[in-house]
Design a protein around this motif. Structure first.
Motif, PDB file in Angstrom:
ATOM      1  N   THR A  77       0.833  -1.195   0.000  1.00 57.57           N
ATOM      2  CA  THR A  77       0.000   0.000   0.000  1.00 57.57           C
ATOM      3  C   THR A  77       0.875   1.255   0.000  1.00 57.57           C
ATOM      4  N   THR A  78       0.292   2.376  -0.411  1.00 61.63           N
ATOM      5  CA  THR A  78       1.016   3.641  -0.390  1.00 61.63           C
ATOM      6  C   THR A  78       0.977   4.260   1.010  1.00 61.63           C
ATOM      7  N   ASP A  79       1.830   5.258   1.216  1.00 59.43           N
ATOM      8  CA  ASP A  79       1.807   5.979   2.494  1.00 59.43           C
ATOM      9  C   ASP A  79       0.435   6.606   2.750  1.00 59.43           C
ATOM     10  N   ILE A  80      -0.160   7.190   1.710  1.00 58.64           N
ATOM     11  CA  ILE A  80      -1.448   7.857   1.899  1.00 58.64           C
ATOM     12  C   ILE A  80      -2.530   6.831   2.219  1.00 58.64           C
ATOM     13  N   PHE A  81      -2.471   5.654   1.631  1.00 60.30           N
ATOM     14  CA  PHE A  81      -3.400   4.584   1.994  1.00 60.30           C
ATOM     15  C   PHE A  81      -3.310   4.311   3.487  1.00 60.30           C
ATOM     16  N   GLU A  82      -2.093   4.146   3.987  1.00 57.07           N
ATOM     17  CA  GLU A  82      -1.921   3.829   5.409  1.00 57.07           C
ATOM     18  C   GLU A  82      -2.450   4.954   6.291  1.00 57.07           C
ATOM     19  N   MET A  83      -2.123   6.187   5.936  1.00 55.17           N
ATOM     20  CA  MET A  83      -2.594   7.321   6.736  1.00 55.17           C
ATOM     21  C   MET A  83      -4.119   7.407   6.721  1.00 55.17           C
ATOM     22  N   ALA A  84      -4.725   7.208   5.546  1.00 55.37           N
ATOM     23  CA  ALA A  84      -6.180   7.260   5.443  1.00 55.37           C
ATOM     24  C   ALA A  84      -6.833   6.120   6.212  1.00 55.37           C
ATOM     25  N   SER A  85      -6.145   4.983   6.307  1.00 52.73           N
ATOM     26  CA  SER A  85      -6.719   3.850   7.036  1.00 52.73           C
ATOM     27  C   SER A  85      -6.883   4.165   8.520  1.00 52.73           C
ATOM     28  N   GLY A  86      -6.100   5.120   9.021  1.00 47.27           N
ATOM     29  CA  GLY A  86      -6.277   5.550  10.405  1.00 47.27           C
ATOM     30  C   GLY A  86      -7.603   6.248  10.637  1.00 47.27           C
ATOM     31  N   ILE A  87      -8.258   6.673   9.558  1.00 51.23           N
ATOM     32  CA  ILE A  87      -9.584   7.281   9.640  1.00 51.23           C
ATOM     33  C   ILE A  87     -10.662   6.258   9.312  1.00 51.23           C
ATOM     34  N   THR A  88     -10.445   5.458   8.272  1.00 53.17           N
ATOM     35  CA  THR A  88     -11.465   4.470   7.900  1.00 53.17           C
ATOM     36  C   THR A  88     -11.565   3.351   8.929  1.00 53.17           C
ATOM     37  N   MET A  89     -10.473   2.991   9.603  1.00 56.86           N
ATOM     38  CA  MET A  89     -10.521   2.005  10.686  1.00 56.86           C
ATOM     39  C   MET A  89     -10.915   2.712  11.972  1.00 56.86           C
ATOM     40  N   GLN A  90     -11.937   2.222  12.632  1.00 55.31           N
ATOM     41  CA  GLN A  90     -12.437   2.909  13.815  1.00 55.31           C
ATOM     42  C   GLN A  90     -12.102   2.152  15.092  1.00 55.31           C
ATOM     43  N   THR A  91     -11.338   2.806  15.962  1.00 55.85           N
ATOM     44  CA  THR A  91     -11.096   2.371  17.326  1.00 55.85           C
ATOM     45  C   THR A  91     -10.611   3.579  18.102  1.00 55.85           C
ATOM     46  N   SER A  92     -10.986   3.678  19.354  1.00 55.32           N
ATOM     47  CA  SER A  92     -10.663   4.890  20.113  1.00 55.32           C
ATOM     48  C   SER A  92      -9.219   4.927  20.594  1.00 55.32           C
ATOM     49  N   VAL A  93      -8.551   3.778  20.628  1.00 53.81           N
ATOM     50  CA  VAL A  93      -7.114   3.732  20.924  1.00 53.81           C
ATOM     51  C   VAL A  93      -6.470   3.065  19.713  1.00 53.81           C
ATOM     52  N   GLN A  94      -5.892   3.867  18.854  1.00 50.40           N
ATOM     53  CA  GLN A  94      -5.451   3.443  17.531  1.00 50.40           C
ATOM     54  C   GLN A  94      -3.946   3.185  17.511  1.00 50.40           C
ATOM     55  N   CYS A  95      -3.557   2.061  16.911  1.00 53.58           N
ATOM     56  CA  CYS A  95      -2.127   1.768  16.754  1.00 53.58           C
ATOM     57  C   CYS A  95      -1.574   2.491  15.528  1.00 53.58           C
ATOM     58  N   VAL A  96      -0.585   3.337  15.756  1.00 53.55           N
ATOM     59  CA  VAL A  96       0.185   3.916  14.654  1.00 53.55           C
ATOM     60  C   VAL A  96       1.531   3.201  14.685  1.00 53.55           C
ATOM     61  N   ALA A  97       1.671   2.203  13.808  1.00 59.33           N
ATOM     62  CA  ALA A  97       2.816   1.297  13.882  1.00 59.33           C
ATOM     63  C   ALA A  97       4.040   1.889  13.198  1.00 59.33           C
ATOM     64  N   MET A  98       4.374   3.104  13.594  1.00 57.99           N
ATOM     65  CA  MET A  98       5.622   3.713  13.136  1.00 57.99           C
ATOM     66  C   MET A  98       6.799   3.005  13.793  1.00 57.99           C
ATOM     67  N   GLN A  99       7.950   3.122  13.156  1.00 58.74           N
ATOM     68  CA  GLN A  99       9.199   2.606  13.701  1.00 58.74           C
ATOM     69  C   GLN A  99      10.133   3.787  13.968  1.00 58.74           C
ATOM     70  N   PRO A 100      11.081   3.645  14.875  1.00 61.88           N
ATOM     71  CA  PRO A 100      11.987   4.771  15.151  1.00 61.88           C
ATOM     72  C   PRO A 100      12.646   5.336  13.901  1.00 61.88           C
ATOM     73  N   ASN A 101      12.955   4.474  12.922  1.00 61.07           N
ATOM     74  CA  ASN A 101      13.608   4.952  11.698  1.00 61.07           C
ATOM     75  C   ASN A 101      12.705   5.886  10.898  1.00 61.07           C
TER      76      ASN A 101
END
Length: 627
Positions: free
Chosen positions: A494-518
Motif C-alpha cells: 500500500t502507499t503511504d497515503i493509503f496507510e494514513m487514510a486507514s487511520g480514519i477508515t478504521m475505527q477504534t478509540s485507541v489506535q495503533c500507529v505502527a511507526m518505527q523509530p527509523n
C-alpha cells in the motif's frame, strides 16, 4: 405486521401451521423471504405446535451518548411488537420484534412458569430455529467459522479467516462450521447486514449455519469442542430471561455503514471508574517481533511515542520474563516522564489454549486479576491487551466480562486479541476499547499474501466487521519493508497515503500507529504532522462512496473538523466525483493524495459550486481531504 416509523420497512410475522415465520419488505420490495423463528429449550420446544395468545404494540425511543465509536450520540426510534405464545404443553414464551427505519431486531423472552409441576427459575436454551432466508440472486461478503482447537497452538476459532466477495449463497463454508457475524449480503435490490448484540456473561455467542435452500442461514451455537471442550455449547439463563438481539440492517451501503443498531439495543452494565482517554500507541512487536521485548528497545518506542505526541506504548508478550516486573515498573515511570503511558499484553490463559507466551495465569481467575490489576494501577499502567481466547461458549463470554469488570475497578482500558467479535460492548462496558477479531496487520508481516490482500481487507471492513464494532487492526504501517532495517523481507503493498487514510477508515478509540523509530528521519514532514494530530474518536460518520472490497470513501467528524478518507484496492487508477456537503462550496481544502507514481503529495482540492470534487485514487492508494 409491524413497520418502521417511516413506514418503509415492514415485517410480517405468521403463525400458520403452528410455526413462526417472519418476512420483510423495504419500499415494497422483498428483502427477507419467510424465515423461521423459535427455539428449543429444556422446558419445551418453541418451534412447532405454537398458539398465539396475544400481541402488544408500542413505539420505543432512546437517546444516548457514546464514547469511542463511530458516533458520539444517537437517537433510536422503532416500533415494537411483542407476540406472546404457548406450545402444545402450554409452556409460554414471547417474540419481541423491533423495527426502525433500516433495522430489524428480535429476541425471545421466557417468563418464569411451572414445568412438570415445578416453578422453573432457570432454563437451558439448546438451539434456535431463527433463520435469515434471503432472496435468490443474493451474493455474500462473509467469513467462515473455523473448527475448535485449530490454528497456532489450538487458539482458534478467533474470527481471523478470509472473506468472500460477491460469492453465491450456496457456496459451502470452507471448514463446514458455517459463517461468523457480522455477515454482509448484496441483495438484488439493496444490501443487508446480519449481526447480534447484547451478548456478555448472559449467553453464548452465536454464528450462522451453512446456507440451506429454502431456509437460508440459521443461528448456530458454539461447537462443543470450543474452549478446549470445557463448558456447555448451549446457553443457560435465569427466568424470567431473554436471548440476545439478532439484528438485520437493510438498505443502501450508507445505511449499513452508518447504523448504530449494535448499541441502540443495549445498556451499560456498570459505570466507568475513571475518565478513560482515547489516543494513539506505538508497538514494537509488529515489525521487531519478540526480540524487541526488552527494556532498551521499549525505551526507543516510548521515545517515538513521545516525539509524535502519542499517548501510549504497548509492551507485548514475554515482558514478564524478558524485562521483568521490577524493570516494567521502571519503564512505566520513564514513559510517564515522557508524557506516555504503557499498555501491557497478557495471555488469557487458563485451560482454553496452548499458547506459551507470558504473562500467564494472571487473567483467568478473580484472585489473579485482583493481584495483577492492583499492581498495574500502582505503577501507572493504563490498559491491557488480552490474547488467545477459546471460542464463543457462555463460559468464555463470562471470562471476557469478568476481565472487563475487574479492569474497570483499577482504571484499565481493555483490548482483546485472538478473540470473538464484540457484541455491543462499547456501550455495555465503558472501559472496553476494541477487539481484533479480524485477519489483522500481523499477517501482513508474517506473509506476503496477506500484504497483497490488505487493500481488499481494509476496503471491506468499513462495510461489515468495523461497522458493527470497534476493530483493533493493529497498525498504520509506515515502513516500506516489513523489517526492522526497512530494507529486507517483502514490501508493504500500500502507499503511504493509503496507510494514513486507514487511520480514519478504521475505527477504534485507541489506535495503533505502527511507526518505527527509523520513520522519524524518513517520512516527509507533512506525513509526520498529519499523524501527530490524527483523531481517534468521532462524533459523526457517513459514507461518501464505495463498494466492499474494491474502494471506500468515508467522512468522519471530530468536533468541528471533518476528515474524508479514501482507500482503493483496484488495480487501475480510480476516478470519482465526490459529493462533500460537509465543506463549503468553493472552499480550498488540504488534499493528501498519491501521484501517478504512488508517491505521497500534499496539495489543495477545491470544492465546486455543486459541492462536489473530482478525485483520483491510485492502485492500492488513498486520499485524505480536510480543512
Amino acid at each position: 405486521m409491524v413497520q418502521s416509523p417511516s413506514g418503509q420497512l415492514k415485517v410480517t410475522v405468521s403463525d400458520a401451521g403452528g410455526r413462526l415465520h417472519y418476512s420483510a419488505t423495504l419500499n415494497g420490495q422483498q428483502v427477507l423471504e419467510p424465515s423461521a423463528l423459535g427455539l428449543k429449550t429444556s422446558i419445551g420446544d418453541f418451534t412447532r405446535d405454537l398458539t398465539l395468545l396475544d400481541t402488544k404494540e408500542q413505539p420505543v425511543e432512546s437517546h444516548y451518548q457514546m464514547r469511542g465509536t463511530k458516533a458520539s450520540s444517537a437517537c433510536y426510534k422503532a416500533n415494537q411488537i411483542v407476540l406472546n405464545l404457548q406450545n402444545k404443553d402450554q409452556m409460554r414464551f414471547s417474540v419481541v420484534m423491533q423495527v426502525s427505519d433500516h433495522d430489524i431486531a428480535f429476541r425471545y423472552d421466557i417468563p418464569r412458569q411451572k414445568f412438570q409441576k415445578k416453578d422453573m427459575k432457570r432454563v437451558r436454551i439448546l438451539s434456535e430455529a431463527s433463520s435469515f432466508n434471503l432472496p435468490d440472486g443474493t451474493t455474500t461478503f462473509i467469513s467462515p467459522q473455523i473448527g475448535p482447537e485449530t490454528g497456532w497452538e489450538q487458539t482458534k476459532p478467533s474470527y481471523e479467516e478470509t472473506y468472500s466477495a460477491d460469492a453465491p449463497m450456496a457456496t459451502p463454508s470452507q471448514y463446514g462450521h458455517g459463517y461468523i457475524f457480522p455477515a454482509l449480503f448484496h441483495l438484488p435490490n439493496g444490501w443487508l447486514l446480519l449481526n447480534e448484540t447484547g451478548v456478555g456473561s448472559n449467553y453464548c455467542g452465536a454464528h450462522l449455519s451453512d446456507y440451506q435452500v429454502g431456509n437460508g442461514y440459521t443461528i448456530a451455537y458454539p461447537d462443543p469442542g470450543e474452549n478446549n471442550g470445557f463448558g456447555s455449547a448451549f446457553a443457560a439463563i435465569p427466568l424470567p430471561g431473554q436471548t440476545p438481539w439478532r439484528t438485520v440492517t437493510i438498505g443502501s451501503l450508507s445505511d449499513i455503514v452508518e447504523t448504530t443498531i449494535s448499541y441502540d439495543l443495549v445498556e451499560p452494565r456498570y459505570a466507568p471508574n475513571t475518565d478513560y482517554q482515547p489516543g494513539r500507541y506505538t508497538w514494537s512487536w509488529l515489525i521487531w517481533q519478540d526480540n524487541s521485548i526488552n527494556y532498551d528497545d521499549q525505551v526507543k518506542f516510548i521515545d517515538l511515542a513521545s516525539a509524535m505526541g502519542f499517548e501510549y506504548c504497548l509492551v507485548d508478550n514475554w515482558w514478564d520474563t524478558q524485562i521483568g516486573r521490577d524493570r516494567i515498573a521502571e519503564l512505566s515511570k520513564y514513559a510517564q516522564s515522557k508524557g506516555v503511558h504503557l499498555l501491557l499484553w497478557y495471555n488469557s490463559n487458563g485451560f482454553a489454549n496452548d499458547a506459551p507466551q507470558g504473562p500467564r495465569d494472571c487473567m483467568n481467575t478473580a484472585i489473579a486479576r485482583e493481584r495483577e490489576m492492583k499492581w498495574m494501577q500502582s505503577i501507572g499502567i493504563k490498559g491491557i491487551k488480552v490474547d488467545f481466547f477459546g471460542g464463543d461458549k457462555q463460559e468464555t463470554m463470562r471470562l471476557y466480562e469478568d476481565i472487563l469488570s475487574d479492569a474497570n475497578r483499577y482504571g484499565l482500558q481493555v483490548v482483546f486479541h485472538g478473540c470473538t467479535i464484540p457484541r455491543g460492548w462499547e456501550k455495555m462496558y465503558p472501559n472496553y476499547v476494541a477487539s481484533e477479531a479480524v485477519l489483522a496487520s500481523e499477517n501482513v508481516f508474517f506473509n506476503e499474501g496477506a500484504a497483497i490482500r490488505q487493500p481488499f481487507d481494509l476496503t471491506l471492513h468499513p462495510f461489515c466487521r468495523n461497522t458493527t464494532a470497534s476493530m483493533d487492526w493493529g497498525g498504520i504501517i509506515m515502513n516500506k519493508y516489513l523489517s526492522k532495517d526497512n530494507k529486507s523481507r517483502h514490501t508493504r503493498k500500500t502507499t503511504d497515503i493509503f496507510e494514513m487514510a486507514s487511520g480514519i477508515t478504521m475505527q477504534t478509540s485507541v489506535q495503533c500507529v505502527a511507526m518505527q523509530p527509523n520513520n522519524l528521519g524518513e517520512l516527509p514532514q507533512f506525513e509526520m504532522d498529519f499523524l501527530r494530530q490524527l483523531p481517534t474518536t468521532w462524533d459523526e460518520t457517513c459514507l461518501i462512496d464505495g463498494y466492499p472490497g474494491k474502494y471506500v470513501v468515508l467522512a468522519r467528524r471530530h468536533g468541528q473538523d471533518w476528515y474524508v478518507a479514501g482507500l482503493s484496492a483496484e488495480k487501475q487508477p480510480l476516478t470519482l466525483t465526490l459529493t462533500l456537503p460537509m465543506f463549503n462550496k468553493g472552499e480550498a481544502l488540504q488534499y493528501y493524495v498519491d501521484n501517478k507514481k504512488g508517491e505521497p503529495t500534499l496539495t489543495t482540492l477545491k470544492v465546486d459550486k455543486k459541492g462536489q470534487a473530482k478525485v483520483t485514487i491510485q492502485p492500492n492508494g488513498g486520499l485524505i481531504i480536510k480543512r
